[in-house]
Design a protein around this motif. Structure first.
Motif, mmCIF file in Angstrom:
data_model
loop_
_atom_site.group_PDB
_atom_site.id
_atom_site.type_symbol
_atom_site.label_atom_id
_atom_site.label_comp_id
_atom_site.label_asym_id
_atom_site.label_seq_id
_atom_site.Cartn_x
_atom_site.Cartn_y
_atom_site.Cartn_z
ATOM 1 N N ASP A 79 0.717 -1.324 -0.445
ATOM 2 C CA ASP A 79 0.005 0.416 0.058
ATOM 3 C C ASP A 79 0.473 1.430 -0.148
ATOM 4 O OD1 ASP A 79 -2.215 -1.166 -0.537
ATOM 5 O OD2 ASP A 79 -2.841 -1.299 1.883
ATOM 6 N N TYR A 80 2.037 0.730 0.801
ATOM 7 C CA TYR A 80 3.202 2.681 0.573
ATOM 8 C C TYR A 80 3.151 2.952 -0.269
ATOM 9 C CZ TYR A 80 6.546 5.295 2.514
ATOM 10 O OH TYR A 80 7.453 6.537 2.875
ATOM 11 N N SER A 82 2.027 2.110 -3.173
ATOM 12 C CA SER A 82 1.229 2.194 -3.925
ATOM 13 C C SER A 82 0.924 3.548 -4.302
ATOM 14 C CB SER A 82 -0.520 1.234 -4.197
ATOM 15 O OG SER A 82 -1.527 2.240 -5.158
ATOM 16 N N ASP A 83 0.627 4.091 -2.872
ATOM 17 C CA ASP A 83 0.470 5.264 -2.468
ATOM 18 C C ASP A 83 1.147 6.597 -2.887
ATOM 19 O OD1 ASP A 83 -1.677 4.986 -0.971
ATOM 20 O OD2 ASP A 83 -1.188 4.374 0.929
ATOM 21 N N ALA A 84 2.675 5.863 -2.928
ATOM 22 C CA ALA A 84 3.696 7.082 -3.288
ATOM 23 C C ALA A 84 3.497 6.680 -4.720
ATOM 24 C CB ALA A 84 5.416 6.156 -3.172
ATOM 25 N N GLU A 85 2.856 6.322 -5.704
ATOM 26 C CA GLU A 85 3.381 6.658 -6.883
ATOM 27 C C GLU A 85 2.397 7.271 -6.808
ATOM 28 O OE1 GLU A 85 2.835 3.371 -11.076
ATOM 29 O OE2 GLU A 85 2.146 2.745 -9.287
ATOM 30 N N ASP A 86 1.214 6.831 -6.598
ATOM 31 C CA ASP A 86 -0.435 8.064 -6.842
ATOM 32 C C ASP A 86 0.050 9.577 -6.754
ATOM 33 O OD1 ASP A 86 -2.069 5.850 -8.234
ATOM 34 O OD2 ASP A 86 -2.578 4.984 -5.176
ATOM 35 N N GLN A 87 0.884 9.811 -5.355
ATOM 36 C CA GLN A 87 1.238 11.533 -4.640
ATOM 37 C C GLN A 87 2.515 12.600 -6.074
ATOM 38 O OE1 GLN A 87 1.842 10.348 -0.088
ATOM 39 N NE2 GLN A 87 -0.017 9.376 -0.191
ATOM 40 N N TYR A 150 -1.381 0.937 9.713
ATOM 41 C CA TYR A 150 -1.288 1.306 8.261
ATOM 42 C C TYR A 150 -0.443 2.889 8.608
ATOM 43 C CZ TYR A 150 -0.236 3.146 3.451
ATOM 44 O OH TYR A 150 0.293 3.393 2.645
ATOM 45 N N LYS A 151 -1.803 3.935 9.157
ATOM 46 C CA LYS A 151 -0.875 4.413 9.467
ATOM 47 C C LYS A 151 0.427 4.967 10.204
ATOM 48 C CE LYS A 151 -2.702 8.890 12.050
ATOM 49 N NZ LYS A 151 -2.059 9.440 13.464
ATOM 50 N N GLN A 154 2.988 3.945 8.132
ATOM 51 C CA GLN A 154 2.916 5.179 7.285
ATOM 52 C C GLN A 154 4.020 6.263 7.591
ATOM 53 O OE1 GLN A 154 -0.180 7.437 5.322
ATOM 54 N NE2 GLN A 154 0.870 8.218 3.787
ATOM 55 N N ASP A 158 7.996 7.955 6.230
ATOM 56 C CA ASP A 158 7.905 8.702 5.275
ATOM 57 C C ASP A 158 8.643 9.387 6.099
ATOM 58 O OD1 ASP A 158 5.760 8.510 3.616
ATOM 59 O OD2 ASP A 158 4.441 9.817 4.633
#
Length: 170
Positions: A79-80, A82-87, A150-151, A154, A158
């Motif tokens: 998920d991390y 995927s989020d990195a790619e999206d953001q 997850y929070k 993440q 970060d």
């Protein structure tokens, strides 16, 4: 002049003559753009899927308590990515790759050794387990902390990425 031109002239001319033997050199000269992907390396665009497939995940034995904790973190890792790619697109994925391997792009010849993911378990007598990821760029190993949300995962990822700026930079 010698190192760049004269030293490699003989091997280069033999290579050219070999290509000319079967008419390949003429085809390359007639259609250079068609042969560019075969003869010239260009960096691949980083994606979450590419990063995920680059890393081999080393898990503890099935049925162990360590394995259960690791299986909670694996989806957080994916998920991390995927989020990195999206953001932030390839920039943050490059930072993740550089954190683990020292290279922000995949080298032309790939990685040796293959990048891997391990987990930071609480070892007896070692105090509290790390909340932050660790990396060993000599062996391309990323060690992920064990979090239950997850929070938390993440935030700590970060923080680690944001506070490591590469080799030799203070």
């Amino acid at each position: 002049m010698f190192q760049v031109i004269h030293r490699v002239r003989g091997p280069f001319e033999r290579f050219r003559d070999g290509l000319r033997t079967l008419g390949v050199l003429d085809k390359i000269q007639a259609h250079p753009e068609s042969f560019r992907p075969l003869l010239c390396w260009s960096p691949s665009i980083l994606t979450a899927d590419l990063i995920d497939t680059l890393f081999t995940i080393h898990l503890s034995p099935v049925g162990s308590n360590k394995r259960n904790a690791e299986e909670i973190v694996i989806p957080f890792w994916r998920d991390y990515l995927s989020d990195a790619e999206d953001q932030e697109g390839t920039k943050k994925l490059g930072m993740i790759l550089a954190f683990a391997t020292g290279a922000s792009t995949v080298p032309a010849i790939g990685f040796s050794p293959q990048p891997s993911v391990e987990f930071l378990h609480h070892e007896a007598g070692s105090g509290t387990p790390s909340k932050f990821p660790k990396a060993n760029t000599c062996i391309n190993c990323l060690k992920l902390p064990l979090h239950t949300s997850y929070k938390d995962f993440q935030e700590h990822m970060d923080f680690a990425l944001g506070n490591t700026h590469g080799f030799g930079i203070a």
